[in-house]
Design a protein around this motif. Structure first.
Motif, PDB file in Angstrom:
ATOM      1  N   ASP A  46       0.825  -1.218   0.000  1.00 14.65           N
ATOM      2  CA  ASP A  46       0.000   0.000   0.000  1.00 14.65           C
ATOM      3  C   ASP A  46       0.855   1.262   0.000  1.00 14.65           C
ATOM      4  N   LEU A  47       1.890   1.276  -0.840  1.00 14.47           N
ATOM      5  CA  LEU A  47       2.811   2.405  -1.014  1.00 14.47           C
ATOM      6  C   LEU A  47       3.704   2.654   0.197  1.00 14.47           C
ATOM      7  N   THR A  48       3.769   1.693   1.102  1.00 15.60           N
ATOM      8  CA  THR A  48       4.618   1.789   2.282  1.00 15.60           C
ATOM      9  C   THR A  48       5.683   0.704   2.210  1.00 15.60           C
ATOM     10  N   CYS A  49       6.913   1.066   2.520  1.00 14.42           N
ATOM     11  CA  CYS A  49       8.012   0.103   2.497  1.00 14.42           C
ATOM     12  C   CYS A  49       7.966  -0.759   3.751  1.00 14.42           C
ATOM     13  N   THR A  50       8.052  -2.080   3.550  1.00 11.59           N
ATOM     14  CA  THR A  50       8.005  -3.010   4.675  1.00 11.59           C
ATOM     15  C   THR A  50       9.360  -3.669   4.946  1.00 11.59           C
ATOM     16  N   ALA A  51      10.402  -3.270   4.222  1.00 16.83           N
ATOM     17  CA  ALA A  51      11.737  -3.821   4.471  1.00 16.83           C
ATOM     18  C   ALA A  51      12.197  -3.396   5.862  1.00 16.83           C
ATOM     19  N   ALA A  52      13.069  -4.174   6.464  1.00 17.40           N
ATOM     20  CA  ALA A  52      13.600  -3.828   7.787  1.00 17.40           C
ATOM     21  C   ALA A  52      14.374  -2.514   7.733  1.00 17.40           C
ATOM     22  N   SER A  53      15.109  -2.296   6.654  1.00 12.59           N
ATOM     23  CA  SER A  53      15.811  -1.048   6.384  1.00 12.59           C
ATOM     24  C   SER A  53      16.153  -1.057   4.903  1.00 12.59           C
ATOM     25  N   VAL A  54      16.532   0.087   4.366  1.00 15.81           N
ATOM     26  CA  VAL A  54      16.891   0.166   2.955  1.00 15.81           C
ATOM     27  C   VAL A  54      18.253   0.805   2.795  1.00 15.81           C
ATOM     28  N   GLU A  55      18.837   0.550   1.633  1.00 20.42           N
ATOM     29  CA  GLU A  55      20.083   1.200   1.251  1.00 20.42           C
ATOM     30  C   GLU A  55      19.832   1.933  -0.051  1.00 20.42           C
ATOM     31  N   VAL A  56      20.277   3.164  -0.127  1.00 24.22           N
ATOM     32  CA  VAL A  56      20.139   3.983  -1.321  1.00 24.22           C
ATOM     33  C   VAL A  56      21.536   4.221  -1.861  1.00 24.22           C
ATOM     34  N   GLY A  57      21.669   4.159  -3.180  1.00 27.94           N
ATOM     35  CA  GLY A  57      22.991   4.368  -3.775  1.00 27.94           C
ATOM     36  C   GLY A  57      22.907   4.522  -5.270  1.00 27.94           C
ATOM     37  N   ALA A  58      24.057   4.521  -5.907  1.00 30.31           N
ATOM     38  CA  ALA A  58      24.143   4.736  -7.343  1.00 30.31           C
ATOM     39  C   ALA A  58      23.817   3.462  -8.116  1.00 30.31           C
ATOM     40  N   SER A  59      23.062   3.628  -9.180  1.00 26.44           N
ATOM     41  CA  SER A  59      22.768   2.515 -10.074  1.00 26.44           C
ATOM     42  C   SER A  59      23.884   2.396 -11.101  1.00 26.44           C
ATOM     43  N   ALA A  60      23.852   1.350 -11.893  1.00 22.73           N
ATOM     44  CA  ALA A  60      24.857   1.155 -12.941  1.00 22.73           C
ATOM     45  C   ALA A  60      24.836   2.307 -13.943  1.00 22.73           C
ATOM     46  N   SER A  61      23.664   2.914 -14.138  1.00 25.80           N
ATOM     47  CA  SER A  61      23.545   4.029 -15.089  1.00 25.80           C
ATOM     48  C   SER A  61      23.914   5.371 -14.466  1.00 25.80           C
ATOM     49  N   GLY A  62      24.227   5.373 -13.167  1.00 23.02           N
ATOM     50  CA  GLY A  62      24.632   6.606 -12.513  1.00 23.02           C
ATOM     51  C   GLY A  62      23.538   7.320 -11.757  1.00 23.02           C
ATOM     52  N   GLY A  63      22.302   6.815 -11.831  1.00 25.48           N
ATOM     53  CA  GLY A  63      21.204   7.426 -11.085  1.00 25.48           C
ATOM     54  C   GLY A  63      21.251   7.007  -9.627  1.00 25.48           C
ATOM     55  N   THR A  64      20.361   7.575  -8.840  1.00 23.70           N
ATOM     56  CA  THR A  64      20.277   7.247  -7.425  1.00 23.70           C
ATOM     57  C   THR A  64      19.031   6.397  -7.225  1.00 23.70           C
ATOM     58  N   GLU A  65      19.196   5.179  -6.688  1.00 17.83           N
ATOM     59  CA  GLU A  65      18.072   4.284  -6.551  1.00 17.83           C
ATOM     60  C   GLU A  65      18.079   3.537  -5.236  1.00 17.83           C
ATOM     61  N   CYS A  66      16.965   2.861  -4.973  1.00 22.88           N
ATOM     62  CA  CYS A  66      16.850   2.019  -3.793  1.00 22.88           C
ATOM     63  C   CYS A  66      17.519   0.701  -4.120  1.00 22.88           C
ATOM     64  N   LEU A  67      18.631   0.402  -3.449  1.00 19.69           N
ATOM     65  CA  LEU A  67      19.378  -0.827  -3.703  1.00 19.69           C
ATOM     66  C   LEU A  67      18.742  -2.032  -3.020  1.00 19.69           C
ATOM     67  N   THR A  68      17.742  -1.789  -2.176  1.00 19.20           N
ATOM     68  CA  THR A  68      17.042  -2.860  -1.477  1.00 19.20           C
ATOM     69  C   THR A  68      15.875  -3.379  -2.317  1.00 19.20           C
ATOM     70  N   TYR A  69      15.552  -2.699  -3.395  1.00 18.19           N
ATOM     71  CA  TYR A  69      14.449  -3.103  -4.278  1.00 18.19           C
ATOM     72  C   TYR A  69      14.558  -4.588  -4.630  1.00 18.19           C
ATOM     73  N   SER A  70      13.417  -5.265  -4.573  1.00 13.81           N
ATOM     74  CA  SER A  70      13.342  -6.674  -4.928  1.00 13.81           C
ATOM     75  C   SER A  70      12.041  -6.888  -5.687  1.00 13.81           C
ATOM     76  N   ALA A  71      12.123  -7.356  -6.926  1.00 17.56           N
ATOM     77  CA  ALA A  71      10.933  -7.559  -7.747  1.00 17.56           C
ATOM     78  C   ALA A  71       9.984  -8.551  -7.089  1.00 17.56           C
ATOM     79  N   ALA A  72       8.704  -8.218  -7.126  1.00 18.97           N
ATOM     80  CA  ALA A  72       7.672  -9.078  -6.525  1.00 18.97           C
ATOM     81  C   ALA A  72       7.456 -10.311  -7.382  1.00 18.97           C
TER      82      ALA A  72
END
Length: 99
Positions: free
Chosen positions: A73-99
């Motif tokens: 419901d648009l709320t993150c349920t991970a215990a914690s997240v890490e944010v950082g640079a993607s391979a393309s140089g953007g800033t993304e959520c590195l904790t992302y996991s496809a459902a």
């Protein structure tokens, strides 16, 4: 002064260089938004030279990545997240996991 809901997912680490809210890999934005128009990136990234003093720990306020397994419901349920640079140089959520 505004308060942050402590039930929000904390940001464990942010390695996004050049972000105003990043101080020594610690995000201190009160709450970030992950995702923008379906793209996995930190929509709160702010690249202005002035750094705010780190007075609080950052949290995920909203997650717009409908296909992430941590999104409920648009709320993150991970215990914690890490944010950082993607391979393309953007800033993304590195904790992302496809459902």
């Amino acid at each position: 002064m505004a308060t942050v809901n402590l039930d929000l997912t904390p940001i464990h680490q942010c390695s996004a260089e050049g972000c105003t809210f990043n101080a020594s890999t610690s995000c201190h934005a009160p709450a970030i938004t992950v995702g923008d128009h379906g793209a996995n990136h930190c929509a709160t990234f702010l690249g202005i030279p002035t750094k705010h003093s780190p007075t609080r720990d950052g949290h995920v306020g909203a997650c717009q990545l409908a296909d992430c397994s941590h999104n409920s419901d648009l709320t993150c349920t991970a215990a914690s997240v890490e944010v950082g640079a993607s391979a393309s140089g953007g800033t993304e959520c590195l904790t992302y996991s496809a459902a």
